[in-house]
Design an enzyme around this catalytic site. Sequence first.
Site, PDB file in Angstrom:
ATOM      1  CD  GLU A 969      -2.938  -0.616   0.178  1.00  0.00           C
ATOM      2  OE1 GLU A 969      -3.359   0.532  -0.082  1.00  0.00           O
ATOM      3  OE2 GLU A 969      -3.637  -1.395  -0.285  1.00  0.00           O
ATOM      4  CB  SER A 987       1.989  -4.480  -9.691  1.00  0.00           C
ATOM      5  OG  SER A 987       2.252  -3.186  -9.543  1.00  0.00           O
ATOM      6  CG  HIS A 988      -2.226  -3.895  -4.677  1.00  0.00           C
ATOM      7  ND1 HIS A 988      -3.630  -3.973  -4.331  1.00  0.00           N
ATOM      8  CD2 HIS A 988      -1.854  -3.276  -3.529  1.00  0.00           C
ATOM      9  CE1 HIS A 988      -4.029  -3.293  -3.280  1.00  0.00           C
ATOM     10  NE2 HIS A 988      -3.049  -2.729  -2.907  1.00  0.00           N
ATOM     11  CB  VAL A 989       2.182  -0.923  -5.438  1.00  0.00           C
ATOM     12  CG1 VAL A 989       3.210  -1.332  -6.652  1.00  0.00           C
ATOM     13  CG2 VAL A 989       2.726   0.325  -4.624  1.00  0.00           C
ATOM     14  NE  ARG A 992      -5.606  -0.210  -2.943  1.00  0.00           N
ATOM     15  CZ  ARG A 992      -6.477  -0.563  -3.430  1.00  0.00           C
ATOM     16  NH1 ARG A 992      -6.819  -0.366  -4.882  1.00  0.00           N
ATOM     17  NH2 ARG A 992      -7.120  -1.716  -3.056  1.00  0.00           N
TER      18      ARG A 992
END
Length: 1380
Positions: A969, A987-989, A992
């Site tokens: 995060e 990717s997740h980051v 975000r």
Amino acid sequence: MATFELYRRSTIGMCLTETLDEMVQSGTLSPELAIQVLVQFDKSMTEALESQVKTKVSIKGHLHTYRFCDNVWTFILQDAMFKSDDRQENLNFVKKAAMATSKSLSFQLVEGMELQITVTGLPNGSSVRAEFHLKNCNRTWILHWGCIYQGNNNWHVPSEHSSKQGALQTPFVKSGNDYVVILELRDPRVRAVEFVLKDGNRNRWLKQHTGNFRVEIPWNELHAYHLIPKNLIESRAYNIWDRKGRPQNTAREQQIDYDIAVRELQAELARGMSLEDLQANSTVPVEKEVTLQQHQTMNLHPPSYRRRHDVQKWLQKYSEPITNNGSVKSSALADLLKRYVGQENVVSQKSFHIRNYEILVLQKNVKGDCRLLVATNMAGPTFLHWGVAKSSAGEWLTPPLDVLPEKSKLVHGACQTHFTDMSSREHSYQIVDINFKRSGFIGIQFVIWSGGYWINNNGANFAVNLKSSDSTISVKSDVDGKYILKWLLDEISEREKEAERSLMHRFNIATELTERCKDEGEGGCIGIMVWMKFMATRHLTWNKNYNVKPREISEALERFTNLMEKIYVQQPYKREIVRLIMALVGRGGQGDVGQRIRDEILVVQRNNHCKSGMMEEWHQKLHNNSSADDVIICEALLNYVRSDFRIDAYWQTLKANGLTKERLKSYDRPIVSEPRFSSDAKEGLIRDLTMYLKTLKAVHSGADLESAIDTFLSPSKGQHVFAANGLSPKLQDLLNLVKRLVREENAEHLIEKLVDARIELHPALRAPRTRAKDLLFLDISLESSFKTAIEKRLLSLNFSNPPEIIFVICVMLENLCLSTFNNEELIFCTKDWYRVSETYRAHDVQWALQTKAVLDRLQLVLADRCQHYFRLIQPSANYLGQSLRVDKHGIDVFTEEVIRAGPGAVLSTLVNRFDPFLRKIANLGCWQVISSADAHGFVVCVNELITVQNKVYSKPTVIIASRVTGEEEIPDGVVAVLTPCMIDVLSHVSIRARNSKICFATCFDQNVLRSLKSKEGRTISIHTKSNGLVISDGNNSDVSVRHIFISSVPRGVISKGKKFCGNYVISSKEFTDEKVGSKSCNIKFLRERVPSWIKIPTSVALPFGTFEIALSDDSNKDVARKIFALKDSLNRGDMTKLKAIQEAVLQMTAPTALRNELIHKLRSERMSFHGDESGWNRSWMAIKKVWASKWNERAYVSCRKAKVDHDAVCMAVLVQEVICADYAFVIHTKNPVSGDPSEIYTEIVKGLGETLVGAYPGRAMSFITKKTNLKTPTVISYPSKRIGLYSKPSIIFRSDSNNEDLEGYAGAGLYDSVIMDEAEEVVVDYSREQLVVDKAFQVRLFSAIAEAGNVIETLYGCPQDIEGVAKGGHIYVVQARPQL
């Protein structure tokens, strides 16, 4: 080389045969030895005739008749013409006999029978005949046989019968006094015939010991002359001439080179190389260069810049056979003993096998007491004759009375204890149980008396090391379950005072400790290596108040390196550490090797009249404590003399090698004077000191190149080591050429020839048959010289000439592969580098992108190797360094120095220097912008982003993170994240960052990154441009404005709770947004609407509320109470309870109704599920892991930041068939980087998609497609992902929460999806990957994927984030959601 028995019929052959027969009959010689003599005679005759016959005769005529009888071909020629060098003669008829090339072997069988086998290459060049003769046999036997193909150990029926696996049975036929079977093989793929013999009358089988009989079929050797093309021989002959330095050859010398080329190629074919391999490795232009001209010189041509070797043959994969707790594979006796005494607290186990007996020693530590159990399968009265060791492993002391077991007595300094019989009707064994209590013994030695005989360990005592109760509590390093060997490091520390007396003491202690810890896994060798390196780097004292002869030091060193050789051969998984140890020590030697150090310094002094001053001081030191420092002193003296006696040359040499005036004065026999010689002694001093330097290096410098080559090629040993290890003659030529190039300081050619020599040496190093130590020291010296040469070569590299850089990286990669164990991924990188090397085109963008991907992956591999070394070595360095009081800096940089001394460090430097040139060609710049946004903030540097993900920054902050995985995060208050790590755009980051309008970018330029880090604490401004980022110093007004903007971002999205629908499992037809999340609903939507060419996997789901209902079941009351209490603590801010809640969820028991419904639903939907107990248990665990992921830290923190009510989050579970994919992809139908809605952006990886959406290192392959032209995808990056995930047909359980796609908050990717059967990680080889190398396949697949994305976006009417896989050309979509 083929050999022939034909010459046994000559006069000398018949005389030899008769003499051998007489010696065998008189008992002077054994039959086996007589056969060996005859075989050697055959070889010697063949070699002599090939190399020493001066006159050759050619025969030409018409073939009249031919026949084959008794393994001899007879040809009758008509009108034959004999032609020699000086005359020719014609004859009407000529008879010519020739022996077929053959190979023979024999087996001694039961009842006096003997099986003789002859394998013969037939002249047609395409068949092999195998004759089996069964002698001294009086009944019918059957040959039960099959063929073995290269790379496959299964039996096959030969291809003329069938291509299937299986076996044939062929009965032996009576022929004279023998029984015979004749096989004719026509398939050149057959590498061996394996067989057993079946007794047709008694229905019994004969095997060779416990395995099959095996006959190798050396096609290449039997048909060598038929197989080798002329151009290949000429190419090799050219190489031989090149290796010799291109001398001006006569026609005779050219023919010798040609003959040598034939023999080399025959040998390589015999070792299993194919003609294709030989042709591929033959890169030297032949044409007319073999015919030499008068003006040619000794100069070498510049490198061709093109190399390719079969690097797959260099694969070295070794794993430690012993588990971390010391357990080994159990035998039947071990199982019986453990059943008797219990398996708890077992700390070591050791087995001995002598004849038909097994002896097992088991140690248990119970409440601090050491209990030793010795068991054996011997029958009858048996006793143990034993003693103990207190301070060193070699001791035999009488054990004290308080540890003697029952039925024991003391005799002559030992104890004899009778075994207790534990036999039963099923099993028979005996045992001795010794309780050593806390006596502190370090070992036990014993022999056994049984059946009237003493039984020992092949002439030595049985010996077992004991682990103290303290030592079993090993100090654990921080990762990977590796342990340091605490007892060893403690003992090294205790005995350092003794070791510092002299190098003889140190190496004797090292030998003893290594012998004791050699069965303790890698930790033992690592401890010894750390100790030796602290010594080699002069952190420890080498000599203190003790005089010792050089001969004694040399012998102690010889014993130590001999033990290292033994470990290298017998325990391959330790080879990496053994190499590091051997590089730190000298070779040593027995006999006069060390004594010559004392004797020859006297010769130097006498010959050159220098018996006083510095030379006498050095002489006294040499007599009393010679060391590796003496090599440096001798080199310094030589440089002093060669420079016309300039004293600064002497001191410069000493200083460059770490010798100061203070160290010279610190010797027990100090050197305080400077050298002074007569000027007329210059030539004599150079001659004598040069010879003396070789003597010193022979003992102290194992890794010195010249010394290693001279030892390896020494006449007394050279022929033996070449013949015994199957080494090519090419190696000898290369080593001589290397010595010449070193003298000439020709770095350009030297680096290539050093690696070529290592390549020739490598097969023998992998499986050494003899003199492994010499092989190892030679390879270490070649590697060390390569590092020195390549560092010089880097100074003159021309980076504006990419082929030159490509070539140097190629050679460095080969060198690294040869030096590295468990080198599979490096081999794949090298193969991929060959591919990009051969496709180079100047200023080609796609070539630059592919090349950068290979180097990106290589950098990941090198970084991983560094981490491997830190995990492996640094814990032992920390522990031992502190115990020995080594200075803190020496401890802290220990592993770093090991890495810098290795072959990877300089390669990483070159790759970093080449990277900007590649980025320029590829139009990449030094930034990859993942999330585009302007930002202003204070610079904060962190090592890992994950360590600050929960932090809240009060001021706008630009984080520079050395490590980002993609799973983190982004902390509150952060306006930009800059990192050198390669992160997937999806990717997740990354997602975000884009959702939060935070700048996120990768920096490829280390200089730029260092400059940014230097601004820590100050403000910077970041502006996004089309070609990257523009960064400038900021000011406080910029920061305050940005801060106000961030503070005003609205927060507080609330999830709505969901109720249980009444069924534990529902089908896809029953999916609604009240029962399941958006993943499941989207699957239902797509199944009903997409065209048939887009496949949707079969799905069911566990709806909302299933977890809560299962938790409320009576079987889970205790778990529910525990979770409720933990959640209460969590709500009060105790984040440590997250892990405890997840562990509690995994303890849940499945309600019976849930189990029954799930199994029924899966079967009714025909999904790949095996309803056995094991299958259910794996499924239930996967479901619980999905539920537990609601409490993973990342998800919890994300909810808290967005003010999402975490208690209101409900978790459905989408259950789908796993598609065993070729590739997995993620599509964003609106380019997430540029924001262009007309472009579809896709990332794709090999295997399953977890490597794409999870935190797996490396970049995916990515491409963009214009919606107006779906048939023309553009690749924008090539893959550097290191592994692919593959699964057998299985089920995946996907998280499907009610907060995945809320407006203003995206929960997708926060929670886990779990495959029922764990996926296998496979290291990816891109060198032949169709996705990369086949442009047509690439375009077809990418176009189909883009079209699927376009179809789904049209169905939804808005940009979509789509996950899917490709298998066998079909496109499967596994989920879709609105793109945020």
